[in-house]
Each structure stands twice: as structure tokens, then as C-alpha cells.
Design a protein around this motif. Structure first.
Motif, PDB file in Angstrom:
ATOM      1  N   MET A 273       0.724  -0.622  -0.334  1.00 33.71           N
ATOM      2  CA  MET A 273       0.042   0.053   0.330  1.00 33.71           C
ATOM      3  C   MET A 273       1.184   1.342   0.369  1.00 33.71           C
ATOM      4  O   MET A 273       2.053   1.398   0.784  1.00 33.71           O
ATOM      5  N   ILE A 274       0.619   2.068  -0.774  1.00 37.41           N
ATOM      6  CA  ILE A 274       1.463   3.577  -0.913  1.00 37.41           C
ATOM      7  C   ILE A 274       0.673   4.737  -0.499  1.00 37.41           C
ATOM      8  O   ILE A 274      -0.100   4.762  -1.679  1.00 37.41           O
ATOM      9  N   GLU A 275       1.193   5.730   0.203  1.00 41.21           N
ATOM     10  CA  GLU A 275       0.492   6.803   0.627  1.00 41.21           C
ATOM     11  C   GLU A 275       2.040   7.981   0.630  1.00 41.21           C
ATOM     12  O   GLU A 275       2.512   7.383   1.464  1.00 41.21           O
ATOM     13  N   ASP A 276       2.052   9.278  -0.182  1.00 43.02           N
ATOM     14  CA  ASP A 276       2.686   9.790  -0.642  1.00 43.02           C
ATOM     15  C   ASP A 276       4.324   9.214  -0.444  1.00 43.02           C
ATOM     16  O   ASP A 276       4.928   9.806   0.470  1.00 43.02           O
ATOM     17  N   ASN A 277       4.501   8.376  -1.321  1.00 41.46           N
ATOM     18  CA  ASN A 277       5.790   7.798  -1.575  1.00 41.46           C
ATOM     19  C   ASN A 277       6.050   7.087  -1.261  1.00 41.46           C
ATOM     20  O   ASN A 277       7.298   6.664  -0.297  1.00 41.46           O
ATOM     21  N   GLU A 278       5.468   5.816   0.264  1.00 44.72           N
ATOM     22  CA  GLU A 278       5.442   5.314   1.407  1.00 44.72           C
ATOM     23  C   GLU A 278       5.549   3.794   1.571  1.00 44.72           C
ATOM     24  O   GLU A 278       3.631   4.182   1.548  1.00 44.72           O
ATOM     25  N   PRO A 279       5.834   3.005   0.870  1.00 46.13           N
ATOM     26  CA  PRO A 279       5.461   1.848   0.415  1.00 46.13           C
ATOM     27  C   PRO A 279       5.108   0.457   2.168  1.00 46.13           C
ATOM     28  O   PRO A 279       6.030   0.827   2.671  1.00 46.13           O
ATOM     29  N   LYS A 280       4.270   0.216   2.094  1.00 41.42           N
ATOM     30  CA  LYS A 280       4.165  -0.382   3.626  1.00 41.42           C
ATOM     31  C   LYS A 280       3.706  -1.867   2.867  1.00 41.42           C
ATOM     32  O   LYS A 280       3.193  -2.219   1.870  1.00 41.42           O
ATOM     33  N   VAL A 281       3.977  -3.044   3.761  1.00 43.81           N
ATOM     34  CA  VAL A 281       3.673  -4.228   3.090  1.00 43.81           C
ATOM     35  C   VAL A 281       2.583  -4.903   3.497  1.00 43.81           C
ATOM     36  O   VAL A 281       1.729  -4.518   4.442  1.00 43.81           O
ATOM     37  N   LEU A 282       0.875  -5.480   2.881  1.00 42.19           N
ATOM     38  CA  LEU A 282      -0.232  -6.105   3.291  1.00 42.19           C
ATOM     39  C   LEU A 282       0.001  -6.851   3.223  1.00 42.19           C
ATOM     40  O   LEU A 282      -0.456  -8.041   3.602  1.00 42.19           O
ATOM     41  N   GLU A 283       0.342  -7.676   2.554  1.00 39.78           N
ATOM     42  CA  GLU A 283       0.881  -9.387   2.545  1.00 39.78           C
ATOM     43  C   GLU A 283       2.357 -10.138   1.484  1.00 39.78           C
ATOM     44  O   GLU A 283       2.514  -8.631   0.450  1.00 39.78           O
ATOM     45  N   TYR A 284       3.152 -10.600   1.850  1.00 37.40           N
ATOM     46  CA  TYR A 284       3.760 -11.485   1.136  1.00 37.40           C
ATOM     47  C   TYR A 284       3.636 -12.575   0.741  1.00 37.40           C
ATOM     48  O   TYR A 284       2.614 -13.213   0.691  1.00 37.40           O
ATOM     49  N   ASN A 285       3.442 -12.753  -0.670  1.00 42.22           N
ATOM     50  CA  ASN A 285       4.047 -14.149  -1.165  1.00 42.22           C
ATOM     51  C   ASN A 285       4.728 -14.396  -1.673  1.00 42.22           C
ATOM     52  O   ASN A 285       6.072 -13.989  -1.703  1.00 42.22           O
ATOM     53  N   VAL A 286       4.674 -16.158  -1.830  1.00 40.58           N
ATOM     54  CA  VAL A 286       5.891 -16.956  -2.595  1.00 40.58           C
ATOM     55  C   VAL A 286       6.617 -17.793  -3.663  1.00 40.58           C
ATOM     56  O   VAL A 286       6.575 -17.558  -3.876  1.00 40.58           O
ATOM     57  N   ARG A 287       4.965 -16.651  -4.385  1.00 38.59           N
ATOM     58  CA  ARG A 287       5.509 -16.843  -5.950  1.00 38.59           C
ATOM     59  C   ARG A 287       4.895 -16.438  -6.806  1.00 38.59           C
ATOM     60  O   ARG A 287       4.363 -15.014  -6.577  1.00 38.59           O
ATOM     61  N   PHE A 288       5.161 -16.166  -8.459  1.00 39.45           N
ATOM     62  CA  PHE A 288       4.395 -15.204  -9.232  1.00 39.45           C
ATOM     63  C   PHE A 288       3.316 -15.145  -8.952  1.00 39.45           C
ATOM     64  O   PHE A 288       2.302 -15.447  -8.487  1.00 39.45           O
ATOM     65  N   GLY A 289       2.708 -13.759  -9.016  1.00 31.45           N
ATOM     66  CA  GLY A 289       0.717 -13.502  -8.553  1.00 31.45           C
ATOM     67  C   GLY A 289       0.760 -13.971 -10.075  1.00 31.45           C
ATOM     68  O   GLY A 289       0.560 -13.989 -11.098  1.00 31.45           O
ATOM     69  N   ASP A 290      -0.557 -14.237 -10.077  1.00 34.95           N
ATOM     70  CA  ASP A 290      -1.812 -14.504 -10.887  1.00 34.95           C
ATOM     71  C   ASP A 290      -3.090 -13.783 -11.073  1.00 34.95           C
ATOM     72  O   ASP A 290      -4.502 -13.687 -10.029  1.00 34.95           O
ATOM     73  N   PRO A 291      -3.706 -12.725 -11.275  1.00 35.18           N
ATOM     74  CA  PRO A 291      -2.871 -12.173 -12.631  1.00 35.18           C
ATOM     75  C   PRO A 291      -1.517 -11.497 -12.238  1.00 35.18           C
ATOM     76  O   PRO A 291      -1.349 -11.145 -14.336  1.00 35.18           O
TER      77      PRO A 291
END
Length: 423
Positions: A273-291
Motif C-alpha cells: 500500500m503506497i501513500e505519499d510515496n511511502e510503501p507498506k507491506v499488505l502481504e507477502y506471497n512466495v510465488r508469481f501472482g495470478d494475474p
């Protein structure tokens, strides 16, 4: 060389398509695959969670390299079993896959090592979760602790919705064992994006950024899905944001895992999630996303086999990963009623006409019955176009969709709109 791709969705069709471009690859198997992978590889009738059967098949066929597409077999430890048999496999081991398999593990890791993310707490008792919701108020985010096929996250606008979400997950067992615990997080404002990276446990090479569209309907409304479309690169991930994501999230995550005695090799997916150029982690995945895999891999110019072998050999620093300067847009065509209630077995027509115009159609929930291509799942096709700018690419993708037909087909009409808003 012989390559095995494990999985049956649009991501796996994309992997097969990309691997097919490698001069090193002579033969591809896909287990279990779909009607799309059957055109480029040999489908094998083994489910992606049947680890022992897959190990036996790879051994008998003398497979040189295996790609694991979905998260469930990674979390179950398929990489460890392949390695035990001396088989070369691309993906994180069981310990590393906890980063996606357990939201409590990933949130605790971020808290311990000061990786930017939402404030949270985790609960195994329904009453304690409800008390916490009443204390902190809404909007608030309720997540099933384990794997829920991308649908285990509920954004609650009110305390009542949050309490209902907890009861649905923990009492009604909507997501099965994945809901034995819940993580409750503060709601973050901003714009979502994804940064994927290749890593061999030391070197980290970010891919082009992308943006998924989780909600079923236009304007990010409706229930969460596995993803209704994606585009790459995402303008919200500026050079400054990407550098911050690298310095404050990707590198610290790999280093944190090292501190915990875990070597992470494969794909690291950071949902931000990016606000005012500051990224925070919403979630990790351990593979390519789909889509996300569809547009991102469409723009990859380096041989994927070369990258994978360098990751496995812990020599990623020796590979120069190159990307197209085009934009890519993937729009998902889904069965009517997805993700709640939908029918399958609907005949699909028009793919050849779409692909004749240079747009690629990645198949997900498809099969061939009585010599006809029919729907076999909720997300059916990923219509993926490339172009020189976002408007051109969006237009191409939707022009492709107009040529494809199956009964009750549904799709969002606003995939890529956020990219245009940035322009």
C-alpha cells in the motif's frame, strides 16, 4: 532440457508460454495444466498438491527443472521433497514459504525487524477478536491466517462488518483450517501495487511493478476475488518508491529470514500500500501472482530458465535481467457469478481471432470436452495486450475481449484506469 510446470491456472499457462521461448527447453510437462497449456506442453494427470506423485514423475521422466506455480504445494514443502531426491526445483522451501502460508508468522517477522506494515493483532478466540474490534473501531481489515486462494481478506467499513467477518472465518469455517486464527489489521489508505523480485537468498532483483484488481466489479467494488486483471508497470511505483521498497522492504525481509535461519530462494512477492510515496507491506506471497504474472512475464526479455538456474545455483548476481519498455494489460474474463456462485461447461469461441491481432489469451479455468473448448472454473481467460502506452494497451485488451464469447462472461471494464489517472 525437460521442464515441469506445476499448476493449472493462468499463471501456469503464462509460465509455460514464457519457458517455451527459451532455446534451452526441448520439452515441457504441465501438471495438471489446462486446455491452454495443452497447446504448448504435455499435460500430466497429477494434481498440484500430490507431492509424492509429482516427485515420482519428475524422477522417472528425468526432468531437469521444475517450476512450482501455486502457493499450496510450496507451503506443503514440495521444494524440500524435490531437493531430497536431487531434483532441481525453483521456489522457496517449506520454512521460507511460511511467509505466505502463515500471516501471523509474516506479521511477527515484520514487527520484529521493523519492516513497514499495518498495526495488527492475532486471535484464536472469537470473543477476544470481537473485543479488539470494539476497542480499535473501523474501518479495519480481517484476514484468515492461512491460505485462502486470495479471498481470505475482508475490508470491514463498520465494526458490525468486522465482527461478521470474524464469525464467518472462525465459526462458519468459510476458509476451512485457514481460519483457525485471524489477523486483524489497521486499515491503510493509499494505492495498492505489487513488487515481485527474483532472489537467490543474497542478491535481490526486483521485477517491473504491477497492479492487481482484487474486487469483482468496476471501481473496486464487490467481493474479493483471486484477481480480475493487472497491468505493468504501475505508475504509482515511481523510481523513488521502488528504491524505498527495495531498501526498506525487500532487502530487510531477506535479511530478517536469514537471521531466523531461513534461506529464501525463488520469487518474493510484496503486496504494497503506497501513500505519499511511502510503501507498506499488505502481504507477502512466495510465488508469481495470478494475474500479475501475465503482464509482468509478457515484458520479461531475459530467458526465464537462465534466471531460475542462477537462483538455484545462488548466482543471480551474474545475470542481467532485462525488460521491455512497453506496457502490458491483462483483463480477466470470468464465469458469471464468480467468485460466489457460477456455472461451468460453457463453450468458448473467438480466442484465435483475438490472438490473430497480436493479443495473447492465457487460459485458466478451461478444458476441452467433446472437441469444444469450455469453461471449467471461475476465472477463465486472461486477455493480455502489449502496447507503447497505457491507453493503446488498454484498448487492445478490450478489443480482444470483444471477439471472445462464452455464456454469462463477466469482466471489469476499468482495468488500467488508475494508470491513466496518473498520466
Amino acid at each position: 532440457m525437460k521442464v515441469l510446470v506445476i499448476g493449472s491456472g493462468g499463471r501456469e499457462h503464462t509460465l509455460v508460454w514464457k519457458l517455451n521461448q527459451s532455446p534451452q527447453v526441448d520439452k515441457i510437462f504441465t501438471a495438471p495444466g489446462n486446455a491452454g497449456t495443452a497447446q504448448l506442453s504435455e499435460n500430466v494427470d497429477i494434481e498440484d498438491n500430490d507431492v509424492e506423485e509429482l516427485v515420482e514423475f519428475a524422477t522417472e521422466e528425468e526432468v531437469d527443472l521444475t517450476f512450482v506455480g501455486p502457493e499450496a504445494p510450496l507451503v506443503a514443502g514440495i521444494v524440500d521433497r524435490f531437493r531430497e531426491e536431487g531434483l532441481k526445483v525453483f521456489g522457496p522451501n517449506k520454512e521460507a514459504a511460511k511467509l505466505e502460508g502463515s500471516k501471523v508468522f509474516s506479521k511477527n517477522l515484520m514487527a520484529k525487524y521493523d519492516i513497514p506494515t499495518a498495526k495488527y493483532d492475532a486471535f484464536i478466540e472469537v470473543d477476544n477478536a470481537i473485543t479488539y474490534i470494539k476497542e480499535v473501531g473501523a474501518p479495519i481489515v480481517v484476514k484468515a491466517e492461512g491460505l485462502a486462494a486470495g479471498k481470505g481478506v475482508i475490508i470491514a467499513e463498520t465494526e458490525e462488518e468486522a465482527i461478521e467477518a470474524v464469525e464467518t472465518i472462525m465459526l462458519d469455517k468459510k476458509f476451512g483450517q485457514a481460519g483457525e486464527r485471524v489477523v486483524i489489521e489497521e486499515y491503510l489508505d493509499g494505492e495498492e501495487a505489487t513488487v515481485l523480485a527474483f532472489t537467490d537468498g543474497e542478491t535481490i532483483v526486483p521485477m517491473l511493478s504491477s497492479q492487481d484488481h482484487k474486487q469483482a466489479y468496476d471501481n473496486d467494488e464487490g467481493p474479493n476475488t483471486g484477481g480480475m486483471g493487472a497491468y505493468a508497470p504501475a505508475p504509482v511505483v515511481t523510481d523513488k518508491v521502488l528504491q524505498k521498497a527495495y531498501d526498506e522492504i525487500l532487502v530487510p525481509t531477506i535479511e530478517a529470514l536469514q537471521q531466523e535461519g531461513i534461506k529464501y530462494k525463488g520469487i518474493l512477492y510484496a503486496g504494497l500500500m503506497i501513500e505519499d510515496n511511502e510503501p507498506k507491506v499488505l502481504e507477502y506471497n512466495v510465488r508469481f501472482g495470478d494475474p500479475e504474472a501475465q503482464p509482468v512475464l509478457s515484458l520479461l526479455e531475459t530467458d526465464l530458465v537462465e534466471i531460475a538456474e542462477a537462483v538455484i545455483a545462488e548466482d543471480l548476481a551474474s545475470v542481467e535481467v532485462e525488460w521491455s519498455d512497453k506496457t502490458a494489460v491483462c483483463v480477466i474474463m470470468a464465469s458469471g457469478g464468480y467468485p460466489i456462485d457460477y456455472e461451468t461447461g460453457k463453450e468458448i469461441t473467438g480466442i484465435k481471432e483475438t490472438e490473430a491481432d497480436g493479443t495473447t489469451v492465457f487460459q485458466a479455468g478451461t478444458e476441452v470436452k467433446n472437441d469444444k473448448l469450455v469453461t471449467a472454473g471461475g476465472r477463465v481467460l486472461g486477455v493480455t495486450a502489449l502496447g507503447d502506452d497505457y491507453q493503446e494497451t488498454i484498448n487492445k485488451a478490450y478489443q480482444g475481449i470483444e471477439k471472445i464469447e462464452f455464456e454469462d462472461a463477466e469482466y471489469r471494464t476499468d482495468i488500467g484506469q488508475k494508470a491513466l489517472n496518473h498520466k
